[in-house]
Design an enzyme around this catalytic site. Structure first.
Site, PDB file in Angstrom:
ATOM      1  N   TRP A 353      27.159  -4.856 -54.585  1.00  0.00           N
ATOM      2  CA  TRP A 353      26.739  -3.515 -55.018  1.00  0.00           C
ATOM      3  C   TRP A 353      26.510  -3.457 -56.526  1.00  0.00           C
ATOM      4  O   TRP A 353      26.214  -2.412 -57.066  1.00  0.00           O
ATOM      5  CB  TRP A 353      27.796  -2.471 -54.629  1.00  0.00           C
ATOM      6  CG  TRP A 353      29.096  -2.559 -55.413  1.00  0.00           C
ATOM      7  CD1 TRP A 353      29.703  -3.706 -55.878  1.00  0.00           C
ATOM      8  CD2 TRP A 353      29.922  -1.475 -55.818  1.00  0.00           C
ATOM      9  NE1 TRP A 353      30.870  -3.396 -56.521  1.00  0.00           N
ATOM     10  CE2 TRP A 353      31.035  -2.028 -56.511  1.00  0.00           C
ATOM     11  CE3 TRP A 353      29.857  -0.094 -55.675  1.00  0.00           C
ATOM     12  CZ2 TRP A 353      32.061  -1.251 -57.041  1.00  0.00           C
ATOM     13  CZ3 TRP A 353      30.887   0.689 -56.208  1.00  0.00           C
ATOM     14  CH2 TRP A 353      31.964   0.111 -56.878  1.00  0.00           C
ATOM     15  N   ASP A 354      26.656  -4.631 -57.200  1.00  0.00           N
ATOM     16  CA  ASP A 354      26.657  -4.636 -58.661  1.00  0.00           C
ATOM     17  C   ASP A 354      25.368  -4.109 -59.280  1.00  0.00           C
ATOM     18  O   ASP A 354      25.339  -3.768 -60.458  1.00  0.00           O
ATOM     19  CB  ASP A 354      26.958  -6.046 -59.194  1.00  0.00           C
ATOM     20  CG  ASP A 354      28.298  -6.574 -58.709  1.00  0.00           C
ATOM     21  OD1 ASP A 354      28.600  -6.385 -57.518  1.00  0.00           O
ATOM     22  OD2 ASP A 354      29.030  -7.165 -59.498  1.00  0.00           O
ATOM     23  N   GLU A 492      39.235  -3.585 -53.388  1.00  0.00           N
ATOM     24  CA  GLU A 492      39.312  -4.537 -52.263  1.00  0.00           C
ATOM     25  C   GLU A 492      40.741  -4.912 -51.895  1.00  0.00           C
ATOM     26  O   GLU A 492      40.949  -5.604 -50.895  1.00  0.00           O
ATOM     27  CB  GLU A 492      38.576  -5.829 -52.637  1.00  0.00           C
ATOM     28  CG  GLU A 492      37.144  -5.615 -53.005  1.00  0.00           C
ATOM     29  CD  GLU A 492      36.407  -6.921 -53.272  1.00  0.00           C
ATOM     30  OE1 GLU A 492      37.039  -7.850 -53.801  1.00  0.00           O
ATOM     31  OE2 GLU A 492      35.210  -6.983 -52.961  1.00  0.00           O
ATOM     32  N   LYS A 612      42.879  -2.668 -57.241  1.00  0.00           N
ATOM     33  CA  LYS A 612      42.240  -3.766 -57.977  1.00  0.00           C
ATOM     34  C   LYS A 612      41.367  -3.223 -59.106  1.00  0.00           C
ATOM     35  O   LYS A 612      41.293  -3.783 -60.193  1.00  0.00           O
ATOM     36  CB  LYS A 612      41.371  -4.570 -57.011  1.00  0.00           C
ATOM     37  CG  LYS A 612      40.599  -5.701 -57.667  1.00  0.00           C
ATOM     38  CD  LYS A 612      39.740  -6.452 -56.662  1.00  0.00           C
ATOM     39  CE  LYS A 612      39.022  -7.622 -57.303  1.00  0.00           C
ATOM     40  NZ  LYS A 612      38.123  -8.313 -56.392  1.00  0.00           N
ATOM     41  N   GLN A 613      40.638  -2.131 -58.797  1.00  0.00           N
ATOM     42  CA  GLN A 613      39.609  -1.670 -59.739  1.00  0.00           C
ATOM     43  C   GLN A 613      39.355  -0.190 -59.512  1.00  0.00           C
ATOM     44  O   GLN A 613      39.868   0.404 -58.566  1.00  0.00           O
ATOM     45  CB  GLN A 613      38.321  -2.447 -59.498  1.00  0.00           C
ATOM     46  CG  GLN A 613      37.694  -2.188 -58.141  1.00  0.00           C
ATOM     47  CD  GLN A 613      36.701  -3.268 -57.760  1.00  0.00           C
ATOM     48  OE1 GLN A 613      37.077  -4.243 -57.118  1.00  0.00           O
ATOM     49  NE2 GLN A 613      35.444  -3.104 -58.136  1.00  0.00           N
TER      50      GLN A 613
END
Ligand code: BGC
Length: 796
Positions: A353-354, A492, A612-613
């Site tokens: 998806w970057d 994730e 994670k993010q």
């Protein structure tokens, strides 16, 4: 050490070599070559790699007793290899020299970002004081995307004799650049053929295994003084060996020029004939260099972001690597955004998806490239429809990891290097990728005004993703709300509830809110389409009123979980255990990959409120505060600015930043709300690759999303910039560490509009060639115009 436009490493450090190779990669959007030392084949710290955009190959390997398929961006034959040694008039031949030789006295690598030139100076001296200076220059041609070249100069000090030089074309290469993937078969090249042509040309042709892409490299080696080569070919490579006299006042030069052609090229031709024809026509090194630098100059005119100081130097490096991966040539290719550039083999060159972080920059500077990247997704719409159908759904379900065909390429198992265990990989449940594709379509159209695209390919993507969401929800009769179950959000780490037998979590807030956004935009788009086109599309997609009523309903009644006055990352997140962050930091130091640490301890990160993010906070990255108000309002939730502030600080304390995208999003969100810590996160995002903050991952490829995101953070984040056919709008938030900057952008029909930002002031220049005045919307509802050929200053 770096200066201005030069990125420099002034000593050899074997441990740092993978990072240097990645950050000194040269590319032109069609192919790229890592900045590896030409003297060294793969081995030890050296990993030469050349990657062609979109050239993937599929192999089957047995991992942990299971047959797994892997589709990899293929490492092409190594064209850079150039070995050399001294042959003194007196005494025995010297050893082949490399940066690892004990005789190395001086080493200096410089990357000239303006010209796209990599220079490497080495000086060797043996025990008898015989010195040899070697200078390499390498380019991958930005103008002619099939060419690259390397010139090497030898100078002897304190001796005379010859330098023996071996110019090699090495087809024995495999994909072996990432230690974690060593269990996967990396032998993607087969059917090698080699040979020589007159005028110092050697060639190598081969093909990938599946689907059998033909690849041909022709290399012309020319020496000064001119010498004939001893030519030897093996089944997989060629070597041309020269003896070049050197001595006081006598230097020698070797120029190696590459032509690369494949069966993916347009117009279709036999790759070997195309490569040998191209090398016969290739210009001499000085002409090749001047054509290349002129092409870079044009690219920089369109792409530059100028920020003074150290942050600016890093940002320039980011622009450079972004444009080497996605250049104007990309507009003619069928490729997506490889998460790690064309710089290494991490994530096997896959497309995630970057592009959500990459397209905004391209929308502003290279709209044709942004459009081409969206067309990559459009061509894979049939594959996404098929994936949805197989999952029992309608519409389009884009894969979490995409490569050549558009089918799902996410691995089924991944290795935890800490525990040595192979684990089931559920990251493919990140269905939010489809919304990212739809969002990119919408944003591109808003920024460029390209209605032609929006009403055709763009509409098909957006409507099919909307349709997927409308069918992916289940109605909870108790609450009367729709739910999306069994997914994974951007974080994730959470791929299941603790102890659950099935993977996936329910009602990831980011997934649900963006799904509602897609459904609402789908309806808006249908409303805006010209009548004839609307009927045509509805017929083509068989969209009836009943289905559209459902879209409307779902877009207003999707469930968003809350706890303690904040948005829950997913249903039940607030019930998970709290992690003792301080204890883990004290024990492990770097806890970015908390998932691996906990798994190795026999625990699981799924038990904890530890992300994670940026996940929920992604909402503040994509949507302005008033848009968030609108979205939550439409969903029937009371929304206060305070809810968002509380949500931001809640997740700030519970995120390990195990992805480079995380600090970027946190930096952006905090900068927009003028949070005290904004710069800390922005700086970490800036340093992500140059300081390799994820501990050794940069050598496996740059983090293109974070690189592009930092550029966008300045261009759109700090300025609050929005562009469209009606003009440009700014709503700046000052960031003390980046007080001034300049860039050139496209605004609707206007090309080459220049924006200069200073503390409290903004200048807008419209080129004389513009067809009419540009409207600028400033804070406080001020509307001003700038005429063609004019630069105007405004107080902010
Ligand atoms: C991140 C993803 C990202 C991928 C590729 C992962 O570590 O969690 O969000 O898309 O890297 O960059």
């Amino acid at each position: 050490m770096t200066t201005g436009w030069t990125w420099r490493y002034d000593r050899y450090d074997a441990g740092r070599e993978p990072l240097v190779e990645a950050l000194c990669t040269l590319g032109n959007g069609r192919f790229a070559t890592r900045g590896s030392a030409p003297e060294c084949p793969a081995g030890g710290p050296h990993y030469p790699g050349t990657y062609l955009a979109g050239c993937y190959d599929r192999l089957t390997s047995v991992v942990a007793g299971e047959r797994v398929e892997n589709e990899d961006l293929v490492n092409l034959p190594n064209w850079t290899l150039l070995r050399y040694r001294r042959l003194p008039d007196e005494g025995p031949p010297g050893d082949w020299l490399t940066p690892d030789s004990e005789e190395l006295r001086h080493y200096d690598v410089r990357l000239d970002l303006r010209a796209g030139v990599l220079t490497r100076h080495l000086f060797f001296e043996d025990a008898r004081g015989r010195g040899l200076r070697v200078s390499h220059i390498r380019v991958v041609h930005m103008g002619d995307s099939g060419l690259a070249a390397q010139r090497t100069l030898f100078r002897a000090y304190g001796w005379s004799g010859s330098v023996e030089v071996r110019s090699v074309l090495d087809g024995t290469v495999t994909n072996a650049g990432v230690e974690r993937y060593r269990h996967l078969d990396g032998r993607h090249l087969t059917d090698h053929r080699t040979g020589f042509e007159p005028d110092g040309v050697a060639w190598l042709s081969c093909r990938t295994v599946d689907p059998g892409i033909g690849i041909a490299m022709a290399v012309r080696t020319a020496t000064r003084p001119a010498r004939l080569a001893r030519e030897t070919a093996t089944g997989t490579g060629t070597a041309q060996t020269y003896r070049l006299p050197v001595g006081p006042g006598r230097s020698a030069t070797v120029v190696k020029t590459l032509a690369l052609h494949t069966s993916m090229d347009w117009p279709a031709a036999d790759p070997l004939s195309a490569a040998t024809d191209a090398i016969a026509r290739a210009p001499s090194f000085p002409r090749l260099l001047s054509g290349h630098t002129a092409a870079w100059q044009r690219v920089w005119e369109q792409g530059e972001l100028h920020v003074p100081g150290e942050a600016g130097r890093i940002l320039r490096l980011h622009v450079f690597h972004l444009l080497q991966t996605l250049s104007p040539h990309t507009a003619d290719l069928d490729v997506g955004v490889p998460a790690r550039g064309l710089h290494g083999e991490a994530y096997r060159g896959h497309v995630f998806w970057d592009e959500l972080f990459v397209l905004p920059y391209l929308d502003l500077h290279f709209p044709e490239v942004a459009r081409a990247l969206l067309m990559y997704r459009h061509r894979r719409l049939p594959a996404a429809r098929e994936a949805a159908r197989l999952a029992g759904r309608q519409g389009a379900m884009y894969p979490w990891q995409s490569a050549s065909s558009g089918r799902e390429e996410t691995q089924v198992l991944h290795l935890n290097p800490r525990s040595g265990r192979w684990l089931a990989d559920h990251s493919r449940l990140q269905r939010h990728v489809g919304s990212a594709v739809a969002y990119n379509v919408w944003r591109y159209a808003q920024a460029t005004g390209d209605l032609g695209f929006l009403h055709s390919a763009g509409a098909e993507i957006l409507l099919e993703v909307a349709r997927y969401w409308a069918g992916a929800v289940v109605l909870d009769p108790e609450s009367g709300r729709y739910r999306i179950r069994g997914v994974v959000g951007p974080d994730e780490y959470h791929d299941a509830y603790p102890g659950a037998s099935a993977p996936g979590i329910d009602d990831n807030a980011y997934t649900n809110v963006t799904a509602a956004w897609v459904l609402a935009r789908g309806l808006d788009l249908l409303g805006e389409l010209p009548e004839a086109r609307r009927s045509e599309l509805r017929e083509q997609l068989a969209l009836d009123d009943g289905e559209l009523d459902r879209w409307e309903d779902v877009s207003r009644r999707l469930h968003v979980p809350f706890h303690q006055g904040v948005v829950s990352q997913f249903e039940g997140y607030g019930d998970l255990a709290e992690l003792d962050w301080e204890a883990y930091r004290a024990r492990y130091g770097d806890i970015r990959r908390l998932d691996r640490i906990l798994e190795a301890e026999g625990d699981t990160v799924n038990r904890y409120q530890a992300s994670k993010q940026a996940d929920t906070l992604m909402l503040g990255y994509l949507f302005r505060p008033e848009e968030l108000h609108g979205l939550f309002g439409r969903l029937g939730y009371a929304w206060e600015d305070e809810t968002w502030r509380a949500t931001v600080s809640y997740y700030l304390r519970r995120t390990s930043h195990g992805s480079t995208l995380s600090s970027l999003v946190h930096g952006w969100v905090l900068a927009r709300q003028m949070g005290a810590d904004a710069w800390r996160y922005c700086e970490e995002a800036l340093l992500a690759d140059v300081a390799d903050v994820q501990g050794g991952t940069t050598g496996e490829g740059v983090h293109l999303g974070a690189m592009a995101g930092t550029i966008d953070l300045v261009e759109r984040g700090i300025t609050g910039l929005e562009t469209g056919p009606e003009g440009l709008r700014v709503a700046p938030v000052p960031l003390a560490e980046i007080p001034r900057f300049t860039f050139t952008l496209c605004v609707g029909r206007h090309r080459g509009v220049r924006l200069r930002m200073l503390p409290g002031r903004l200048a807008v220049r419209v080129p004389a060639s513009s067809a009419g005045p540009l409207a600028v919307f400033l804070p406080g509802d001020r509307r001003v115009t700038v005429a063609p050929g004019q630069e105007r200053w405004f107080r902010l």
